[in-house]
Motif scaffolding. Structure first.
Motif, PDB file in Angstrom:
ATOM      1  N   ILE A 124      22.579 -23.457  85.844  1.00 63.32           N
ATOM      2  CA  ILE A 124      22.305 -22.154  86.473  1.00 63.32           C
ATOM      3  C   ILE A 124      20.815 -22.043  86.793  1.00 63.32           C
ATOM      4  O   ILE A 124      19.973 -22.188  85.907  1.00 63.32           O
ATOM      5  CB  ILE A 124      22.754 -21.011  85.542  1.00 63.32           C
ATOM      6  CG1 ILE A 124      24.270 -21.130  85.297  1.00 63.32           C
ATOM      7  CG2 ILE A 124      22.420 -19.645  86.144  1.00 63.32           C
ATOM      8  CD1 ILE A 124      24.795 -20.237  84.205  1.00 63.32           C
ATOM      9  N   ILE A 125      20.518 -21.806  88.077  1.00 64.63           N
ATOM     10  CA  ILE A 125      19.116 -21.775  88.506  1.00 64.63           C
ATOM     11  C   ILE A 125      18.801 -20.392  89.079  1.00 64.63           C
ATOM     12  O   ILE A 125      19.271 -20.022  90.165  1.00 64.63           O
ATOM     13  CB  ILE A 125      18.844 -22.874  89.569  1.00 64.63           C
ATOM     14  CG1 ILE A 125      19.335 -24.253  89.066  1.00 64.63           C
ATOM     15  CG2 ILE A 125      17.358 -22.919  89.905  1.00 64.63           C
ATOM     16  CD1 ILE A 125      19.271 -25.358  90.111  1.00 64.63           C
ATOM     17  N   SER A 126      18.020 -19.637  88.349  1.00 60.79           N
ATOM     18  CA  SER A 126      17.656 -18.284  88.760  1.00 60.79           C
ATOM     19  C   SER A 126      16.820 -18.329  90.050  1.00 60.79           C
ATOM     20  O   SER A 126      15.802 -19.019  90.115  1.00 60.79           O
ATOM     21  CB  SER A 126      16.856 -17.628  87.628  1.00 60.79           C
ATOM     22  OG  SER A 126      16.307 -16.418  88.083  1.00 60.79           O
ATOM     23  N   THR A 127      17.282 -17.600  91.066  1.00 58.39           N
ATOM     24  CA  THR A 127      16.664 -17.704  92.398  1.00 58.39           C
ATOM     25  C   THR A 127      16.396 -16.325  92.997  1.00 58.39           C
ATOM     26  O   THR A 127      17.317 -15.517  93.135  1.00 58.39           O
ATOM     27  CB  THR A 127      17.607 -18.505  93.345  1.00 58.39           C
ATOM     28  OG1 THR A 127      17.863 -19.788  92.775  1.00 58.39           O
ATOM     29  CG2 THR A 127      16.995 -18.678  94.731  1.00 58.39           C
ATOM     30  N   GLY A 128      15.172 -16.075  93.362  1.00 56.34           N
ATOM     31  CA  GLY A 128      14.820 -14.843  94.062  1.00 56.34           C
ATOM     32  C   GLY A 128      15.080 -15.026  95.549  1.00 56.34           C
ATOM     33  O   GLY A 128      14.500 -15.913  96.193  1.00 56.34           O
ATOM     34  N   TYR A 129      16.004 -14.196  96.079  1.00 51.95           N
ATOM     35  CA  TYR A 129      16.452 -14.360  97.468  1.00 51.95           C
ATOM     36  C   TYR A 129      15.789 -13.268  98.308  1.00 51.95           C
ATOM     37  O   TYR A 129      15.976 -12.072  98.045  1.00 51.95           O
ATOM     38  CB  TYR A 129      17.973 -14.245  97.471  1.00 51.95           C
ATOM     39  CG  TYR A 129      18.692 -14.635  98.744  1.00 51.95           C
ATOM     40  CD1 TYR A 129      18.365 -15.786  99.439  1.00 51.95           C
ATOM     41  CD2 TYR A 129      19.729 -13.837  99.227  1.00 51.95           C
ATOM     42  CE1 TYR A 129      19.065 -16.137 100.593  1.00 51.95           C
ATOM     43  CE2 TYR A 129      20.430 -14.196 100.372  1.00 51.95           C
ATOM     44  CZ  TYR A 129      20.093 -15.347 101.050  1.00 51.95           C
ATOM     45  OH  TYR A 129      20.780 -15.699 102.184  1.00 51.95           O
ATOM     46  N   VAL A 130      15.032 -13.675  99.308  1.00 53.10           N
ATOM     47  CA  VAL A 130      14.203 -12.739 100.079  1.00 53.10           C
ATOM     48  C   VAL A 130      14.616 -12.817 101.549  1.00 53.10           C
ATOM     49  O   VAL A 130      14.374 -13.825 102.226  1.00 53.10           O
ATOM     50  CB  VAL A 130      12.705 -13.098  99.929  1.00 53.10           C
ATOM     51  CG1 VAL A 130      11.835 -12.112 100.701  1.00 53.10           C
ATOM     52  CG2 VAL A 130      12.298 -13.155  98.460  1.00 53.10           C
ATOM     53  N   LEU A 131      15.232 -11.740 102.024  1.00 54.73           N
ATOM     54  CA  LEU A 131      15.708 -11.704 103.413  1.00 54.73           C
ATOM     55  C   LEU A 131      14.628 -11.083 104.298  1.00 54.73           C
ATOM     56  O   LEU A 131      14.110  -9.996 104.004  1.00 54.73           O
ATOM     57  CB  LEU A 131      16.998 -10.873 103.461  1.00 54.73           C
ATOM     58  CG  LEU A 131      17.721 -10.773 104.797  1.00 54.73           C
ATOM     59  CD1 LEU A 131      18.192 -12.135 105.292  1.00 54.73           C
ATOM     60  CD2 LEU A 131      18.926  -9.828 104.680  1.00 54.73           C
ATOM     61  N   ILE A 132      14.310 -11.789 105.388  1.00 60.98           N
ATOM     62  CA  ILE A 132      13.248 -11.336 106.297  1.00 60.98           C
ATOM     63  C   ILE A 132      13.842 -11.121 107.685  1.00 60.98           C
ATOM     64  O   ILE A 132      14.624 -11.963 108.158  1.00 60.98           O
ATOM     65  CB  ILE A 132      12.102 -12.373 106.317  1.00 60.98           C
ATOM     66  CG1 ILE A 132      11.499 -12.459 104.903  1.00 60.98           C
ATOM     67  CG2 ILE A 132      11.030 -12.006 107.340  1.00 60.98           C
ATOM     68  CD1 ILE A 132      10.586 -13.608 104.685  1.00 60.98           C
TER      69      ILE A 132
END
Ligand SMILES: CC(C)=CCC/C(C)=C/CC/C(C)=C/CC/C(C)=C/COP(=O)(O)OP(=O)(O)O
Ligand SMILES: O=P(O)(O)OC[C@@H](O)CO
Ligand SMILES: [Mg+2]
Length: 241
Positions: A124-132
């Motif tokens: 499990i890889i914690s990922t900050g998802y940033v939509l632009i």
């Protein structure tokens, strides 16, 4: 265990660039698996990402078991919903949509995923998802009912990405949206990269080798491409290893 994230870190420290091919289970014909995987294997791709903003139940699991017959590449879930999580994959991007302000996509879906994950041995890889924003409304925007970050407020994008890292996220993903008209601007990639210590993923709208190389040169460690291959498999020819 934990080999996929360690390998990403290793590649970044060796100055190697990574490429993930995104397969959307809803748009993929199962009987094309062998042919498609063969092209991936002959290309510079290093990872296969599996996910979509809307996918029917069980389709992901069937697709991954089929892919595994033909590929040794790491298979990483990039899920739009908890229902796409399956033990067939090697790893899971544990996404939180930190550009948005919808609690369901910041923490709600993640809580719901835990009882499923407890019975699995996915990395499990914690990922900050940033939509632009990229000029047109994206599927992620529609599904999550959130606003993307403005591409002109670069400091806000940098601060959002950095906040994700400070919260302990292990990857930051700058997303222009599947099939975006324009990929993430290069100055945004380089400014975000200059403030992060964790690896940076960039995706959305990349459809030429030049755009791919530009994203790498600006600071992307891993680039995700989906639509360009859905539309034209001959793009693999350009990316032969
Ligand atoms: C349970 C966990 C950890 C995550 C799921 C819930 C979250 C936070 C999701 C993030 C937001 C989201 C909906 C991401 C979808 C990512 C994705 C696979 C996008 C690709 O979209 P496409 O399905 O290709 O879009 P099109 O249908 O427009 O091609
Ligand atoms: O489909 P494309 O435009 O390549 O985008 C890939 C990925 O970033 C979408 O979530
Ligand atoms: Mg897509």
């Amino acid at each position: 265990m934990k080999a996929i994230y360690t390998n990403i870190l290793q590649a970044v420290s060796n100055g190697e660039k990574l490429l993930a091919i995104l397969i959307d289970p809803d748009k993929f014909l199962l009987n094309n698996t062998q042919n498609f995987i063969d092209k991936i294997e002959k290309s510079i791709a290093t990872h296969i990402f599996i996910g979509g903003s809307t996918v029917d139940d069980f389709v992901t699991e069937t697709l991954i078991s089929e892919i595994k017959k033909f590929s040794q590449l790491p298979i990483v879930l990039f899920p739009g919903d908890v229902s796409q999580i399956t033990n067939q994959a090697d790893a899971l991007l544990f996404l939180s949509l930190i550009s948005g302000r919808n609690p369901e996509y910041l923490i709600g879906k993640q809580v719901k995923a835990v009882s499923k994950l407890r019975q699995m041995n996915l990395e499990i890889i914690s990922t900050g998802y940033v939509l632009i924003e990229n000029g047109k409304k994206t599927a992620v925007q529609r599904v999550t009912e959130t606003k993307p970050l403005s591409r002109t407020h670069i400091q806000n994008i940098v601060d959002t990405a950095k906040a994700g890292e400070l919260l302990g996220m292990k990857l930051i993903y700058l997303e222009a949206g599947s099939g975006a008209l324009h990929p993430i601007p290069l100055d945004i990639i380089s400014k975000v990269k200059s403030e992060l210590t964790v690896p940076l993923i960039v995706g959305g709208g990349i459809k030429t080798k030049e755009q791919l190389e530009d994203a790498y040169n600006a600071g992307a460690d891993l680039v995700v491409i989906g639509t360009a291959f859905e539309n034209d498999e001959s793009f693999f020819e350009e990316l032969k290893s």
